[in-house]
Design a protein around this motif. Structure first.
Motif, PDB file in Angstrom:
ATOM      1  N   GLU A   8      -6.388   0.567   7.547  1.00 25.77           N
ATOM      2  CA  GLU A   8      -6.726   1.865   6.973  1.00 25.77           C
ATOM      3  C   GLU A   8      -5.501   2.484   6.294  1.00 25.77           C
ATOM      4  O   GLU A   8      -4.989   3.529   6.695  1.00 25.77           O
ATOM      5  CB  GLU A   8      -7.262   2.800   8.066  1.00 25.77           C
ATOM      6  CG  GLU A   8      -8.533   2.281   8.726  1.00 25.77           C
ATOM      7  CD  GLU A   8      -9.021   3.184   9.849  1.00 25.77           C
ATOM      8  OE1 GLU A   8      -8.233   4.052  10.296  1.00 25.77           O
ATOM      9  OE2 GLU A   8     -10.176   3.031  10.265  1.00 25.77           O
ATOM     10  N   TYR A  12       7.266   3.477   5.054  1.00 26.05           N
ATOM     11  CA  TYR A  12       6.660   3.767   3.751  1.00 26.05           C
ATOM     12  C   TYR A  12       7.639   4.364   2.748  1.00 26.05           C
ATOM     13  O   TYR A  12       7.500   4.183   1.530  1.00 26.05           O
ATOM     14  CB  TYR A  12       5.477   4.738   3.934  1.00 26.05           C
ATOM     15  CG  TYR A  12       5.888   6.190   3.948  1.00 26.05           C
ATOM     16  CD1 TYR A  12       5.915   6.950   2.787  1.00 26.05           C
ATOM     17  CD2 TYR A  12       6.293   6.816   5.139  1.00 26.05           C
ATOM     18  CE1 TYR A  12       6.310   8.278   2.795  1.00 26.05           C
ATOM     19  CE2 TYR A  12       6.690   8.129   5.155  1.00 26.05           C
ATOM     20  CZ  TYR A  12       6.702   8.862   3.990  1.00 26.05           C
ATOM     21  OH  TYR A  12       7.108  10.171   3.985  1.00 26.05           O
ATOM     22  N   ASN A  52      -1.585  -2.024   8.066  1.00 25.13           N
ATOM     23  CA  ASN A  52      -1.956  -1.078   7.001  1.00 25.13           C
ATOM     24  C   ASN A  52      -1.278  -1.451   5.688  1.00 25.13           C
ATOM     25  O   ASN A  52      -0.903  -0.579   4.902  1.00 25.13           O
ATOM     26  CB  ASN A  52      -1.592   0.359   7.397  1.00 25.13           C
ATOM     27  CG  ASN A  52      -2.425   0.862   8.559  1.00 25.13           C
ATOM     28  OD1 ASN A  52      -3.630   0.684   8.601  1.00 25.13           O
ATOM     29  ND2 ASN A  52      -1.761   1.480   9.535  1.00 25.13           N
ATOM     30  N   THR A  66       0.793  -1.235   0.000  1.00 23.63           N
ATOM     31  CA  THR A  66       0.000   0.000   0.000  1.00 23.63           C
ATOM     32  C   THR A  66       0.826   1.286   0.000  1.00 23.63           C
ATOM     33  O   THR A  66       0.290   2.367   0.250  1.00 23.63           O
ATOM     34  CB  THR A  66      -0.913   0.003   1.246  1.00 23.63           C
ATOM     35  OG1 THR A  66      -0.099  -0.162   2.425  1.00 23.63           O
ATOM     36  CG2 THR A  66      -1.928  -1.126   1.171  1.00 23.63           C
ATOM     37  N   ASN A 110       1.304   5.020   5.990  1.00 21.95           N
ATOM     38  CA  ASN A 110       1.274   4.433   7.339  1.00 21.95           C
ATOM     39  C   ASN A 110       1.536   2.934   7.388  1.00 21.95           C
ATOM     40  O   ASN A 110       1.303   2.300   8.417  1.00 21.95           O
ATOM     41  CB  ASN A 110      -0.060   4.762   8.019  1.00 21.95           C
ATOM     42  CG  ASN A 110      -1.259   4.191   7.272  1.00 21.95           C
ATOM     43  OD1 ASN A 110      -1.118   3.580   6.213  1.00 21.95           O
ATOM     44  ND2 ASN A 110      -2.450   4.394   7.822  1.00 21.95           N
ATOM     45  N   ASN A 151      -3.054   4.572   3.943  1.00 25.17           N
ATOM     46  CA  ASN A 151      -3.175   5.862   3.258  1.00 25.17           C
ATOM     47  C   ASN A 151      -1.958   6.169   2.392  1.00 25.17           C
ATOM     48  O   ASN A 151      -1.798   7.306   1.928  1.00 25.17           O
ATOM     49  CB  ASN A 151      -3.411   6.983   4.274  1.00 25.17           C
ATOM     50  CG  ASN A 151      -2.274   7.096   5.293  1.00 25.17           C
ATOM     51  OD1 ASN A 151      -1.175   6.580   5.086  1.00 25.17           O
ATOM     52  ND2 ASN A 151      -2.540   7.775   6.409  1.00 25.17           N
TER      53      ASN A 151
END
Length: 448
Positions: free
Chosen positions: A209, A106, A185, A51, A214, A211
């Motif tokens: 969740e 990230y 995440n 992600t 995170n 984004n």
């Protein structure tokens, strides 16, 4: 010969810095595509990602590279690393690609490659791909009529969930369990809670969740503190933590105490040995696994074979020896009877199978040996492996090993995924504290 791009687990680094740039990804796609063209006709590659925001950039560059040499590309979107390995084999692709930096924050990203059987590449293959990357790739471009196509596979997540569920006994259910699942995440944020819920569990998901920024942030297998609190808060039977790409598994028992990969290996090894599921009276782990694991297994009549750090080295040794259980203390659990690479969700289901069978609380089932005192420190450096040849560092290591004798272990190694040197010692706590301090100081002096 050393590698220029590949590390312990694929290509990895800070996004938009060498080697993790769009240009490198483009050249890697072109080179890997050419290397894995195995027959006439159409060729295909599957691509999944976690992600991270940078996944869009890296994916676009890879797609351009693969299609430019004539490979069709199937894009999965967010999907765990082991799912990509399984789908590479299932879709009979020539190559599988996962865009992830695993447990890293990230701002890092990486590219993992899988061969047509869903297994990670060996060192020789990676060196051959690197040679192509630095060679004349423009001569390998496909003719305009032979360019590859790119296509999204919309049901990839549902396919993986069904594959995962098929590894759990049909005559069992998770309906008696309340589970907290922390997906970091990351790539498993949809599929992991779904699979557990469809098997009947009362599921409390956290770390679902994402984004873009995170992934792994104070959550997941590398930071199980929140999971432990939620398990106690909701009076759950077990807590399950994955990492950013879903190939690691760490647990929390009903009391909120963390259960690492070594304890999971010990529990599964003992159970499989009793049920006849262990192919040989042996498992494979790395040099980082606790000495307590080795002593416990010895008492159970099970041998422990050690490899260098990295789940692909564990997998390679398992293939060579016919052993069907292996892994790492960090939570990689490799079970080739179920999947070609480590899979955190499938490992969780095998753990839950034992828990359901036992009828006992997790604290009684999963804590099977007392770990030897272990101390690990990461020394952040820029010189990497070069420091391990420094005379002062070598002298400090030799002196430390002499002081420890046969009462413990010392391991000093450069990380293949981060700019650090890891100093680990096991034994009597006062001694290993002194030993680790001395070796760390020697490394810092050499790096100054």
């Amino acid at each position: 010969m050393g590698k220029k791009y590949f590390g312990t687990d694929g290509v990895r680094g800070l996004t938009n810095s060498f080697p993790m740039t769009a240009e490198t990804a483009l050249r890697l796609g072109m080179a890997a595509g050419r290397h894995f063209v195995r027959h006439t006709g159409r060729h295909s590659v599957v691509i999944g990602k976690d992600t991270r925001l940078s996944g869009y950039m890296i994916e676009s560059a890879l797609v351009a590279g693969f299609t430019s040499v004539g490979m069709d590309v199937f894009q999965f979107g967010p999907l765990p690393t082991p799912a990509v390995a399984l789908m590479t084999r299932s879709l009979r692709a020539d190559l599988g690609v996962m865009i992830t930096a695993s447990h890293n924050p990230y701002h890092d990203n990486g590219i993992k490659l899988f061969g047509p059987e869903g297994k990670k590449l060996d060192d020789e293959t990676e060196l051959q791909i690197e040679a192509l990357m630095d060679g004349g790739l423009s001569e390998e471009l496909a003719a305009p009529s032979d360019l590859g196509r790119a296509k999204r596979i919309d049901d990839a997540q549902a396919r993986y969930v069904e594959i995962v569920k098929s590894t759990f006994p049909r005559n069992q259910s998770l309906s008696s369990l309340r589970l907290v699942i922390d997906c970091a995440n990351g790539a498993g944020y949809k599929v992991a809670p779904t699979a557990l819920w469809e098997l009947g569990a009362d599921v409390i998901p956290i770390g679902v969740e994402p984004n873009g920024f995170n992934v792994n942030e104070d959550c997941g297998s590398t930071a199980p503190g929140r999971l432990a609190k939620e398990v106690v808060k909701y009076r759950a039977d077990l807590g399950i933590a994955l990492d950013g790409d879903g190939d690691r598994l760490i647990l929390c028992d009903e009391k909120g105490r963390v259960i690492d990969g070594d304890q999971i290996l010990a529990m599964l090894a003992r159970h499989w040995h009793k049920t006849g599921e262990l192919a040989k009276p042996a498992i494979v782990a790395t040099v980082m696994s606790n000495l307590g694991l080795e002593r416990f297994l010895e008492g159970e009549g099970i041998a422990l074979e050690r490899t260098q750090v990295g789940d692909r080295y564990v997998s390679e040794r398992m293939k060579e020896t016919g052993i069907n259980l292996g892994g790492e203390a960090s939570g990689h659990i490799v079970m080739p009877d179920f999947a070609p690479t480590g899979d955190g969700l499938i490992a969780a289901l095998q753990v839950l199978r034992v828990l359901v069978d036992s009828g006992q609380p997790a604290s009684s089932v999963f804590r099977v040996f007392k770990p030897a005192p272990q101390l690990l420190e990461n020394v952040r450096v820029t010189q990497g492996k070069a420091l391990l040849t420094d005379a002062g560092v070598l002298a400090a290591i030799a002196e430390a090993e002499q002081r420890m004798g046969t009462s413990g272990r010392l391991l000093v190694r450069a990380s293949g995924t981060e700019p650090v040197i890891r100093v680990m010692a096991e034994g009597e706590m006062k001694l290993i504290r002194s030993v680790v301090d001395d070796v760390r100081s020697a490394i810092e002096r050499a790096a100054a």
